[in-house]
Scaffold this motif. Structure first.
Motif, mmCIF file in Angstrom:
data_model
loop_
_atom_site.group_PDB
_atom_site.id
_atom_site.type_symbol
_atom_site.label_atom_id
_atom_site.label_comp_id
_atom_site.label_asym_id
_atom_site.label_seq_id
_atom_site.Cartn_x
_atom_site.Cartn_y
_atom_site.Cartn_z
ATOM 1 N N GLU A 1 -77.806 58.813 -58.808
ATOM 2 C CA GLU A 1 -77.499 57.611 -59.594
ATOM 3 C C GLU A 1 -78.651 57.173 -60.491
ATOM 4 O OE1 GLU A 1 -75.985 54.476 -57.094
ATOM 5 O OE2 GLU A 1 -74.293 55.709 -56.428
ATOM 6 N N ASN A 2 -79.882 57.533 -60.106
ATOM 7 C CA ASN A 2 -81.034 56.943 -60.813
ATOM 8 C C ASN A 2 -81.953 57.910 -61.533
ATOM 9 O OD1 ASN A 2 -80.936 53.957 -59.958
ATOM 10 N ND2 ASN A 2 -80.571 55.069 -58.065
ATOM 11 N N PRO B 1 -65.331 52.955 -58.976
ATOM 12 C CA PRO B 1 -65.292 54.411 -58.824
ATOM 13 C C PRO B 1 -63.872 54.899 -58.514
ATOM 14 C CG PRO B 1 -67.155 53.495 -57.636
ATOM 15 C CD PRO B 1 -66.337 52.318 -58.105
ATOM 16 N N LYS C 1 -78.096 60.599 -52.912
ATOM 17 C CA LYS C 1 -77.205 59.737 -53.711
ATOM 18 C C LYS C 1 -78.016 58.859 -54.655
ATOM 19 C CE LYS C 1 -73.178 59.044 -50.818
ATOM 20 N NZ LYS C 1 -72.558 58.061 -49.938
ATOM 21 N N TRP C 2 -79.128 58.322 -54.151
ATOM 22 C CA TRP C 2 -79.972 57.487 -55.007
ATOM 23 C C TRP C 2 -80.455 58.310 -56.207
ATOM 24 C CZ3 TRP C 2 -84.689 57.281 -57.290
ATOM 25 C CH2 TRP C 2 -85.093 56.045 -57.790
ATOM 26 N N ARG D 1 -71.651 50.413 -49.907
ATOM 27 C CA ARG D 1 -72.847 51.138 -50.361
ATOM 28 C C ARG D 1 -73.926 50.971 -49.304
ATOM 29 N NH1 ARG D 1 -72.768 49.751 -56.759
ATOM 30 N NH2 ARG D 1 -71.788 47.848 -56.091
ATOM 31 N N GLU E 1 -79.903 50.415 -52.281
ATOM 32 C CA GLU E 1 -80.302 49.328 -53.169
ATOM 33 C C GLU E 1 -81.747 48.915 -52.930
ATOM 34 O OE1 GLU E 1 -77.172 46.796 -51.967
ATOM 35 O OE2 GLU E 1 -75.785 48.279 -52.808
#
Ligand code: SAM
Length: 287
Positions: free
Chosen positions: A284-285, A135, A280-281, A236, A241
């Motif tokens: 990203e997803n 990043p 944030k998850w 992270r 995760e």
């Protein structure tokens, strides 16, 4: 709008001039024009810079300004500037002041009201970051890693929880020790990129989880040679995760009806989690 003017009219100026970090083709046209037209070039190593200048057929006089004499010689240069001379500052390679001399000279020039004009150009930290795959929206340049293990470990502890990409310069004879210390503090899963010999024949980028990168470098002495930059992925949150399926399913359903921020806030309330982590998850997803 573009402006092709190189030297401002008659105003004594200190030019900060980057030079190539390997490939001579990376000098800019403006750098050549400035180096050819100033009265004096302040150089970290006048012999080293002499070779660059003769390659480009530049005849300008040089003046030594390095780590050991900068505090004292900066004043001499400021006086020359105040007398009306224009001066270019170069280091052995890349951008002056970036892990290189020049800070005292620039500060003194600013204090004396001397104009300081920077030229953009080669810099290993930016060159490495731009192709690392890590990043690049937030990063910090941390300069050279400390020479001793204790100092390095303290440094890694300091950045362990930082979310930005952290970038270090390292020398070939310390790379294995540094990776070993990094492994001890940041663990084997942290993604790290080793960028070597940028712009040169044996340019290499290797990005791996730290445990694997250490073994790769240890197994091949060629990877311990040359000039190198280490780039460390930011921390992270573990929760990103390993969110339970139920949480991510709820977040996905809510986000179909609500803006992601609102959906993340609601899901965070339901499951007693941090809304920023869910947001944030989601970024990203989720689409
Ligand atoms: N002022 C320079 C700049 O703008 O990048 C840095 C000078 S510092 C004394 C030298 C260090 O920069 C090297 O030890 C290495 O860590 C990094 N470096 C310089 N050139 C490089 C290259 N071609 N490839 C990889 N790293 C490089």
């Amino acid at each position: 709008m573009t402006d092709n003017k190189t030297l401002p009219d008659q105003i004594p100026t200190l030019f900060i001039v980057p030079t190539p970090i390997g490939n001579l083709g990376d000098i800019t046209q403006r750098a050549i024009e400035v180096l050819s037209s100033v009265d004096l070039i302040a150089a970290e190593d006048t012999r080293h810079t002499g070779k660059l200048l003769s390659h480009f057929n530049i005849q300008t006089k040089t003046f030594a300004l390095h780590d050991h004499n900068e505090q004292q010689k900066a004043q001499v240069l400021v006086e020359k500037l105040l007398e009306g001379q224009s001066i270019a500052l170069v280091s052995d390679a890349g951008t002056p002041l970036i892990s290189d001399p020049g800070y005292h000279l620039v500060t003194k020039c600013r204090q004396a009201g001397v104009k300081v004009v920077p030229l953009p150009g080669a810099c290993a930290v930016i060159t490495a970051l731009s192709a690392s795959g890590l990043p690049s929206d937030r990063f910090s340049f941390e300069g050279f890693l400390p020479a001793k293990s204790k100092g390095r470990k303290d440094k890694f502890l300091e950045i362990a929880k930082a979310e930005r990409t952290c970038i270090f310069y390292e020398s070939p004879h310390r790379i294995l020790d540094s990776l070993k210390d990094m492994l001890e503090i940041l663990g084997p899963d942290r993604e790290v990129v080793l960028a070597r010999e940028l712009t040169k024949t044996f340019e290499t980028f290797q990005g791996l989880p730290l445990g694997e990168l250490f073994e790769w470098v240890q197994a091949d002495s060629n990877q311990q040679r040359g000039e190198m930059v280490l780039l460390v992925h930011g921390h992270r949150e573990a929760v990103l995760e390993s969110l339970p399926d139920e949480v991510t399913r709820t977040l996905a359903i809510l986000s179909k009806e609500l803006p992601l921020k609102k959906a993340a806030a609601l899901a965070a309330e339901i499951y007693n989690l941090k809304k920023n982590a869910l947001y944030k998850w989601g970024l990203e997803n989720l689409d």
